[in-house]
Structure formats: structure tokens, C-alpha cells
Scaffold this motif. Sequence first.
Motif, PDB file in Angstrom:
ATOM      1  N   GLN A   8      34.421 126.729   6.148  1.00  0.00           N
ATOM      2  CA  GLN A   8      34.626 126.566   7.585  1.00  0.00           C
ATOM      3  C   GLN A   8      33.300 126.570   8.328  1.00  0.00           C
ATOM      4  N   ALA A   9      32.398 127.488   7.946  1.00  0.00           N
ATOM      5  CA  ALA A   9      31.105 127.562   8.607  1.00  0.00           C
ATOM      6  C   ALA A   9      30.290 126.297   8.364  1.00  0.00           C
ATOM      7  N   ALA A  10      30.329 125.776   7.137  1.00  0.00           N
ATOM      8  CA  ALA A  10      29.586 124.556   6.821  1.00  0.00           C
ATOM      9  C   ALA A  10      30.139 123.351   7.578  1.00  0.00           C
ATOM     10  N   ALA A  11      31.476 123.269   7.666  1.00  0.00           N
ATOM     11  CA  ALA A  11      32.088 122.156   8.398  1.00  0.00           C
ATOM     12  C   ALA A  11      31.715 122.203   9.873  1.00  0.00           C
ATOM     13  N   ALA A  12      31.713 123.406  10.455  1.00  0.00           N
ATOM     14  CA  ALA A  12      31.342 123.547  11.862  1.00  0.00           C
ATOM     15  C   ALA A  12      29.870 123.189  12.083  1.00  0.00           C
ATOM     16  N   TYR A  13      29.017 123.602  11.160  1.00  0.00           N
ATOM     17  CA  TYR A  13      27.592 123.271  11.254  1.00  0.00           C
ATOM     18  C   TYR A  13      27.394 121.755  11.190  1.00  0.00           C
ATOM     19  N   ALA A  14      28.116 121.086  10.282  1.00  0.00           N
ATOM     20  CA  ALA A  14      27.949 119.639  10.110  1.00  0.00           C
ATOM     21  C   ALA A  14      28.451 118.864  11.318  1.00  0.00           C
ATOM     22  N   GLU A  15      29.449 119.406  12.034  1.00  0.00           N
ATOM     23  CA  GLU A  15      29.936 118.730  13.230  1.00  0.00           C
ATOM     24  C   GLU A  15      28.880 118.732  14.331  1.00  0.00           C
ATOM     25  N   VAL A  16      28.073 119.785  14.395  1.00  0.00           N
ATOM     26  CA  VAL A  16      27.037 119.910  15.434  1.00  0.00           C
ATOM     27  C   VAL A  16      25.736 119.253  15.003  1.00  0.00           C
ATOM     28  N   HIS A  17      25.365 119.447  13.732  1.00  0.00           N
ATOM     29  CA  HIS A  17      24.100 118.914  13.213  1.00  0.00           C
ATOM     30  C   HIS A  17      24.419 117.748  12.278  1.00  0.00           C
ATOM     31  N   THR A  18      24.579 116.578  12.846  1.00  0.00           N
ATOM     32  CA  THR A  18      25.031 115.433  12.042  1.00  0.00           C
ATOM     33  C   THR A  18      23.918 114.789  11.230  1.00  0.00           C
ATOM     34  N   ALA A  19      22.660 115.009  11.609  1.00  0.00           N
ATOM     35  CA  ALA A  19      21.526 114.419  10.880  1.00  0.00           C
ATOM     36  C   ALA A  19      20.359 115.388  10.888  1.00  0.00           C
ATOM     37  N   PRO A  20      20.488 116.539  10.221  1.00  0.00           N
ATOM     38  CA  PRO A  20      19.416 117.533  10.240  1.00  0.00           C
ATOM     39  C   PRO A  20      18.143 117.009   9.572  1.00  0.00           C
TER      40      PRO A  20
END
Length: 374
Positions: free
Chosen positions: A125-137
Motif C-alpha cells: 500500500q505504501a509503495a502504491a501510494a508513493y508511485a501515485e505521487v512520484h511517477t518519474a523519480p
Amino acid sequence: MTQLVFVHGVATRQTPAYAAEVQLRDDRFRKLALGKEAGIRNPFWGDLGASFAFGEQCLPRSGDVPTPFSLGGGGEILGATGGVSIAEIAAVDFPAAVDTLYAVLIETAATQNRQLDPEEFSEMQAAAAYAEVHTAPTWVKPDMTDAAFIDALRERLQREPPAAYGLLDRLKAAAGTVLDRGRNLVSSGVLGLTRDKLNPMAARFIGDVFVYLRGGAVRADIRHRVVAELLAARADATAKDEPLVVVGHSLGGVILYDLLTDPAGAGLPEGFAIDVLLTVGSQPGFFEELKLFAASDKSIPSPGRPLAAKPAAVARWWNVYDPVDVLSFRCQGIFDGVEDFMFSSMTGVIDAHTSYFMRPRFFERLRSRLQALA
């Protein structure tokens, strides 16, 4: 909370693997999208689908020793040229890479007949939420090793290391599985993989469609099973003042559109209502283009009526398709009042049709859209 009815698609049969799949999918709907108290119903109609009298002997398989049509024999069809790592996927589409990593973890858990443990689910869940905000780190580099990618991702999540090395090992094993699948495609050849997986899926899809379209007692029984669960879910939703969300995957979306545009014939009472209809990897648009529904009107499109009607019982209709999934179709431009959403699974043609509900990102996006409605 929410009441959910999930209508499955083609090539679904009652097996231990299917039972485990339903349990795991329900768990993901509750934990990632709807809430732990959500009521979920799964009407099953697969036993009424196509049956093959000769055990699918009509399908070519990679183990066959064929006789070439040419007198001199035939040549081989070679596969791809290499596997793709998680880090390479992340450099192109970071959210899809995170999704792929955890999808493999979910698949592995399913093969072990277990659900993800709380630690796995929490990190997912934490990784999915991070990926939604940071789409191209910017920290993602295509030349990273998969192990370095996973270590860096966990560091960005600002989470404590796992109490044991088990989860870390499972994630890195999942990353290796992604790469190995590409390598296996090379060693086995695309032809063999296509024969053994794509051809049966296509044959069962066509068979189940023919069974449903043929009409008669079987079609009536399929409709009756789905309607019974729809009515039960509607009653619970009304009693608890909860929304009713109905999901149709593949042919399940076609069955739902067919029922909802013929409510009297389907046995649905006047005033029956669905808050959200979600068709996923489905074919209502394709069927309407061919005018195969009972409600299809061959005079549409016309200057006065450019689009077919959305079912009157449906308040909002979302249609999700994957451009790689050859069995999924768009609905906008065909039906009035429907919204199309593209969901890229970053998987191959063979797996795209069945991978939607293995992807944490799918549930995360569904949750966000449902919350926006609320």
C-alpha cells in the motif's frame, strides 16, 4: 461502506485455483479499495460456459510434432531477444514497475495458497501510494540492479526494515521472476508460448460467447444467477444506506449490459439502481458495434441519435481497458454517458486480459475515484 457484485468473465471454471483467486481478489478489494466491511458477491456462471467434446484437441500445442505442409519442412519462429528487469521497466514507467513487482508477489502467494501477510500488504500500500505521487523519480536508473532498486524504493518509503529478511527476499525473488519470464520467452520461443496460453484463452472466449449468444435455457440460467446476486446486493445496500458497485470483467461486462438494458426480461424490478458500473477488459463496445444486444438499435448511429443509451439503472459507468489486452474494447463514442479509462498493465498480450485484478495500482485508482464520488 460499499456493496460489490463481481461478475466474472470467460474461461472461468470452478477449480481450487479459482476459489483461491476469489478469496484473494475479495481481500484486495476490501483492503485496497472498498474497506474491510464491504459486502462482496461473486455470482458464478462458468459451469454453464463452453465445453469441448474432445478435450480441446482442436488447439495446436508446443509439444506437437507437426507435419509441415511444405515438402521440405518448415522453419522455426524465434522468440524475443532478452528479458526486462524491474529497474528497466521503472525507468520507462515507475508506477507500472512497482505494480508489476507486487503483482508477482501476489501471484506467488496465490500459488502457495496463502494471502499476503500484514507486513507485505502494508508495504504494498505504501509503495502504491508513493508511485501515485512520484511517477518519474530521478533516483531510478535503468542500469540499477533489481536488488538496488528494491533497496532504494524501501528507503524512499521511510519505513523500518523488515523484522526478518523474508519479505526482502520475496521481493527480490519477485523481481527475478519478471526477468526470468522474459528469458523463458527466449528459450521456449514465442510460438510455443502462444500455442499453450493464448490459443486456449481465445478458444474458450469464443466458446463462452457463443454459448451466451445462442440463447435458450443456458443463457437464461446465467442471467438468473447474476440477477439473484444483484437483487441481494441491492437489498443490502438499501438497508444499510450504502452504494452499490457492480464490476464486470470480460464477458461479465457484456452480460451486465445485456441485463441492464433489458430489465423486464431479466427480472429486475422497476427502480432497480446501480451507483457505479465498472466494466474491465470487456467487450460491450465491440458487441454494440456488431448490434448483438437485444437492446441494440440498428438505426443508431444517426444524425438525431449518435450514441447508444447507457443503461437507465446505472448512475455512472466506467470502462477500463488495457491497450495490450486484445479482448478489451473502448465504449466512448459508442455509448452515451460512459467514461473510458486506459490502464496499462505493462505485461504481455498473453497475460494482459487476466492481470487487472492482480495489480495494486488498479485498486488504488479505483479507491481514489470512488472517494472522489463520495
